[in-house]
Design a protein around this motif. Structure first.
Motif, PDB file in Angstrom:
ATOM      1  N   VAL A  84     -17.220   6.559  14.280  1.00 38.49           N
ATOM      2  CA  VAL A  84     -16.154   5.824  13.615  1.00 38.49           C
ATOM      3  C   VAL A  84     -16.681   5.274  12.293  1.00 38.49           C
ATOM      4  CG1 VAL A  84     -14.585   3.845  13.823  1.00 38.49           C
ATOM      5  CG2 VAL A  84     -15.182   5.176  15.854  1.00 38.49           C
ATOM      6  N   ALA A  85     -15.827   5.288  11.267  1.00 35.36           N
ATOM      7  CA  ALA A  85     -16.259   4.742   9.980  1.00 35.36           C
ATOM      8  C   ALA A  85     -15.070   4.286   9.153  1.00 35.36           C
ATOM      9  CB  ALA A  85     -17.056   5.783   9.198  1.00 35.36           C
ATOM     10  N   LYS A  86     -15.397   3.488   8.168  1.00 34.45           N
ATOM     11  CA  LYS A  86     -14.445   3.074   7.141  1.00 34.45           C
ATOM     12  C   LYS A  86     -15.071   3.425   5.796  1.00 34.45           C
ATOM     13  CE  LYS A  86     -12.118  -0.678   7.669  1.00 34.45           C
ATOM     14  NZ  LYS A  86     -10.789  -0.171   7.861  1.00 34.45           N
ATOM     15  N   ALA A  87     -14.320   4.159   4.965  1.00 33.36           N
ATOM     16  CA  ALA A  87     -14.772   4.468   3.603  1.00 33.36           C
ATOM     17  C   ALA A  87     -14.044   3.513   2.668  1.00 33.36           C
ATOM     18  CB  ALA A  87     -14.464   5.923   3.252  1.00 33.36           C
ATOM     19  N   ILE A  88     -14.801   2.732   1.938  1.00 37.12           N
ATOM     20  CA  ILE A  88     -14.239   1.721   1.046  1.00 37.12           C
ATOM     21  C   ILE A  88     -13.690   2.381  -0.214  1.00 37.12           C
ATOM     22  CG2 ILE A  88     -14.730  -0.396  -0.254  1.00 37.12           C
ATOM     23  CD1 ILE A  88     -15.028  -0.701   2.802  1.00 37.12           C
ATOM     24  N   SER A  89     -12.466   2.014  -0.567  1.00 37.48           N
ATOM     25  CA  SER A  89     -11.835   2.492  -1.794  1.00 37.48           C
ATOM     26  C   SER A  89     -12.310   1.618  -2.957  1.00 37.48           C
ATOM     27  CB  SER A  89     -10.316   2.396  -1.655  1.00 37.48           C
ATOM     28  OG  SER A  89      -9.694   2.736  -2.864  1.00 37.48           O
ATOM     29  N   ARG A  90     -12.744   2.252  -4.026  1.00 36.92           N
ATOM     30  CA  ARG A  90     -13.200   1.530  -5.219  1.00 36.92           C
ATOM     31  C   ARG A  90     -12.505   2.072  -6.454  1.00 36.92           C
ATOM     32  NH1 ARG A  90     -15.525  -3.054  -3.556  1.00 36.92           N
ATOM     33  NH2 ARG A  90     -17.126  -2.654  -2.016  1.00 36.92           N
ATOM     34  N   ALA A  91     -12.227   1.188  -7.394  1.00 39.39           N
ATOM     35  CA  ALA A  91     -11.633   1.611  -8.664  1.00 39.39           C
ATOM     36  C   ALA A  91     -12.593   2.571  -9.357  1.00 39.39           C
ATOM     37  CB  ALA A  91     -11.361   0.405  -9.552  1.00 39.39           C
ATOM     38  N   ASN A  92     -12.041   3.622  -9.947  1.00 40.68           N
ATOM     39  CA  ASN A  92     -12.870   4.593 -10.652  1.00 40.68           C
ATOM     40  C   ASN A  92     -12.773   4.384 -12.166  1.00 40.68           C
ATOM     41  OD1 ASN A  92     -10.464   5.956 -11.491  1.00 40.68           O
ATOM     42  ND2 ASN A  92     -10.456   7.137  -9.603  1.00 40.68           N
ATOM     43  N   GLY A  93     -13.417   5.238 -12.920  1.00 37.15           N
ATOM     44  CA  GLY A  93     -13.473   5.104 -14.376  1.00 37.15           C
ATOM     45  C   GLY A  93     -12.119   5.101 -15.052  1.00 37.15           C
ATOM     46  N   GLY A  94     -11.135   5.786 -14.468  1.00 36.91           N
ATOM     47  CA  GLY A  94      -9.799   5.816 -15.061  1.00 36.91           C
ATOM     48  C   GLY A  94      -9.167   4.439 -15.129  1.00 36.91           C
ATOM     49  N   MET A  95      -9.363   3.629 -14.095  1.00 35.77           N
ATOM     50  CA  MET A  95      -8.806   2.275 -14.087  1.00 35.77           C
ATOM     51  C   MET A  95      -9.481   1.430 -15.163  1.00 35.77           C
ATOM     52  SD  MET A  95      -6.681   0.055 -12.936  1.00 35.77           S
ATOM     53  CE  MET A  95      -6.102   0.058 -11.262  1.00 35.77           C
ATOM     54  N   PHE A  96     -10.788   1.558 -15.275  1.00 42.18           N
ATOM     55  CA  PHE A  96     -11.499   0.779 -16.280  1.00 42.18           C
ATOM     56  C   PHE A  96     -11.093   1.215 -17.688  1.00 42.18           C
ATOM     57  CE2 PHE A  96     -14.438   0.576 -12.584  1.00 42.18           C
ATOM     58  CZ  PHE A  96     -14.196  -0.759 -12.290  1.00 42.18           C
ATOM     59  N   GLY A  97     -10.832   2.510 -17.861  1.00 44.43           N
ATOM     60  CA  GLY A  97     -10.344   3.005 -19.145  1.00 44.43           C
ATOM     61  C   GLY A  97      -9.006   2.374 -19.503  1.00 44.43           C
ATOM     62  N   ALA A 116      -6.320   5.747  -9.521  1.00 44.34           N
ATOM     63  CA  ALA A 116      -7.343   4.882 -10.100  1.00 44.34           C
ATOM     64  C   ALA A 116      -8.476   4.586  -9.127  1.00 44.34           C
ATOM     65  CB  ALA A 116      -6.708   3.571 -10.563  1.00 44.34           C
ATOM     66  N   TYR A 117      -8.418   5.180  -7.932  1.00 40.57           N
ATOM     67  CA  TYR A 117      -9.378   4.855  -6.889  1.00 40.57           C
ATOM     68  C   TYR A 117     -10.050   6.108  -6.342  1.00 40.57           C
ATOM     69  CZ  TYR A 117      -6.873   0.502  -7.161  1.00 40.57           C
ATOM     70  OH  TYR A 117      -6.305  -0.637  -7.630  1.00 40.57           O
ATOM     71  N   SER A 118     -11.246   5.917  -5.783  1.00 40.72           N
ATOM     72  CA  SER A 118     -11.988   7.011  -5.160  1.00 40.72           C
ATOM     73  C   SER A 118     -12.725   6.500  -3.934  1.00 40.72           C
ATOM     74  CB  SER A 118     -13.008   7.604  -6.137  1.00 40.72           C
ATOM     75  OG  SER A 118     -12.372   8.164  -7.257  1.00 40.72           O
ATOM     76  N   TYR A 119     -13.009   7.433  -3.041  1.00 42.05           N
ATOM     77  CA  TYR A 119     -13.833   7.179  -1.859  1.00 42.05           C
ATOM     78  C   TYR A 119     -15.190   7.849  -2.089  1.00 42.05           C
ATOM     79  CZ  TYR A 119      -9.321   6.172   0.355  1.00 42.05           C
ATOM     80  OH  TYR A 119      -8.093   5.653   0.666  1.00 42.05           O
ATOM     81  N   PRO A 120     -16.173   7.555  -1.234  1.00 43.05           N
ATOM     82  CA  PRO A 120     -17.429   8.303  -1.324  1.00 43.05           C
ATOM     83  C   PRO A 120     -17.142   9.797  -1.145  1.00 43.05           C
ATOM     84  CG  PRO A 120     -17.644   6.452   0.198  1.00 43.05           C
ATOM     85  CD  PRO A 120     -16.200   6.561  -0.156  1.00 43.05           C
ATOM     86  N   ILE A 121     -17.920  10.649  -1.815  1.00 42.60           N
ATOM     87  CA  ILE A 121     -17.628  12.079  -1.736  1.00 42.60           C
ATOM     88  C   ILE A 121     -18.412  12.798  -0.632  1.00 42.60           C
ATOM     89  CG2 ILE A 121     -16.873  12.282  -4.124  1.00 42.60           C
ATOM     90  CD1 ILE A 121     -19.602  13.502  -4.763  1.00 42.60           C
ATOM     91  N   TRP A 122     -19.364  12.106   0.006  1.00 42.56           N
ATOM     92  CA  TRP A 122     -20.140  12.735   1.068  1.00 42.56           C
ATOM     93  C   TRP A 122     -20.578  11.656   2.040  1.00 42.56           C
ATOM     94  CZ3 TRP A 122     -25.277  15.798  -0.181  1.00 42.56           C
ATOM     95  CH2 TRP A 122     -25.750  16.415   0.983  1.00 42.56           C
ATOM     96  N   VAL A 123     -20.107  11.771   3.292  1.00 39.60           N
ATOM     97  CA  VAL A 123     -20.480  10.799   4.319  1.00 39.60           C
ATOM     98  C   VAL A 123     -21.088  11.521   5.519  1.00 39.60           C
ATOM     99  CG1 VAL A 123     -18.731   9.105   3.619  1.00 39.60           C
ATOM    100  CG2 VAL A 123     -18.161  10.794   5.376  1.00 39.60           C
ATOM    101  N   GLN A 124     -21.990  10.832   6.190  1.00 38.65           N
ATOM    102  CA  GLN A 124     -22.593  11.342   7.427  1.00 38.65           C
ATOM    103  C   GLN A 124     -22.306  10.333   8.529  1.00 38.65           C
ATOM    104  OE1 GLN A 124     -26.767  12.147   6.543  1.00 38.65           O
ATOM    105  NE2 GLN A 124     -26.295  14.307   6.267  1.00 38.65           N
ATOM    106  N   MET A 125     -21.376  10.705   9.387  1.00 33.84           N
ATOM    107  CA  MET A 125     -20.998   9.887  10.529  1.00 33.84           C
ATOM    108  C   MET A 125     -22.089  10.009  11.594  1.00 33.84           C
ATOM    109  SD  MET A 125     -17.773   9.108   9.609  1.00 33.84           S
ATOM    110  CE  MET A 125     -16.941   8.710  11.121  1.00 33.84           C
ATOM    111  N   VAL A 126     -22.249   8.979  12.422  1.00 33.95           N
ATOM    112  CA  VAL A 126     -23.222   9.018  13.515  1.00 33.95           C
ATOM    113  C   VAL A 126     -22.468   8.750  14.813  1.00 33.95           C
ATOM    114  CG1 VAL A 126     -25.322   8.011  14.483  1.00 33.95           C
ATOM    115  CG2 VAL A 126     -25.071   8.220  11.991  1.00 33.95           C
ATOM    116  N   PHE A 127     -22.594   9.682  15.759  1.00 31.77           N
ATOM    117  CA  PHE A 127     -21.911   9.521  17.036  1.00 31.77           C
ATOM    118  C   PHE A 127     -22.381   8.247  17.736  1.00 31.77           C
ATOM    119  CE2 PHE A 127     -21.364  14.162  16.499  1.00 31.77           C
ATOM    120  CZ  PHE A 127     -19.976  14.175  16.548  1.00 31.77           C
TER     121      PHE A 127
END
Length: 156
Positions: A84-97, A116-127
């Motif tokens: 189980v995981a939660k990926a935090i949404s963060r403002a990306n460069g477009g919002m700052f622009g 204007a937001y992005s998630y991490p592009i690569w996650v490794q979940m652990v059972f």
């Protein structure tokens, strides 16, 4: 001709910077591991945010709908407890622009569309674990490091 140029410039000013730069989706690679670190390919993973659900097999990359809301991820494999995981949404460069260039309207549009937001592009979940992945700790070419999610408080 000048009138046409002014209309085009005005239309561009009203669109969000991130909407022009970013698609409404972005790729996210989801991998699963055992607690000992062995990769498990083919687990069923479900990624959910306020725009809906995306299904992906672990080891593959999904196109995730951008949103200002966090992304919940659950991966299931018959031989392992859920990851189980939660990926935090963060403002990306477009919002700052938008903010820097004074595009208040564009910032509102991009926020509402999620571009204007992005998630991490690569996650490794652990059972057997509940992790949090934050794009602010992302490093290019390696999975984003997950941290243990705080235990839920017992209700009174």
């Amino acid at each position: 001709m000048i009138r046409h140029a002014i209309l085009v410039a005005g239309a561009l000013a009203l669109t969000g910077c991130a909407s022009v730069i970013n698609d409404v989706t972005h790729p996210m690679k989801v991998e699963t591991k055992t607690p000992s670190g062995a990769l498990v390919v083919g687990a069923d993973c479900k990624l959910t945010n306020d725009y809906g659900v995306v299904q992906v097999k672990s080891g593959d990359t999904a196109q995730v709908r951008r949103s200002s809301k966090d992304l919940d991820i659950v991966c299931k494999d018959p031989a392992n407890p859920d990851a189980v995981a939660k990926a935090i949404s963060r403002a990306n460069g477009g919002m700052f622009g938008n903010i820097i260039l004074g595009g208040g309207i564009g910032a509102i549009i991009d926020h509402n569309k999620g571009t204007a937001y992005s998630y991490p592009i690569w996650v490794q979940m652990v059972f057997g674990k509940s992790l949090v992945f934050d794009r602010s700790t992302e490093k290019e070419g390696v999975p984003t490091v997950g941290t243990e999610a705080p235990a839920a408080s017992a209700s009174k």
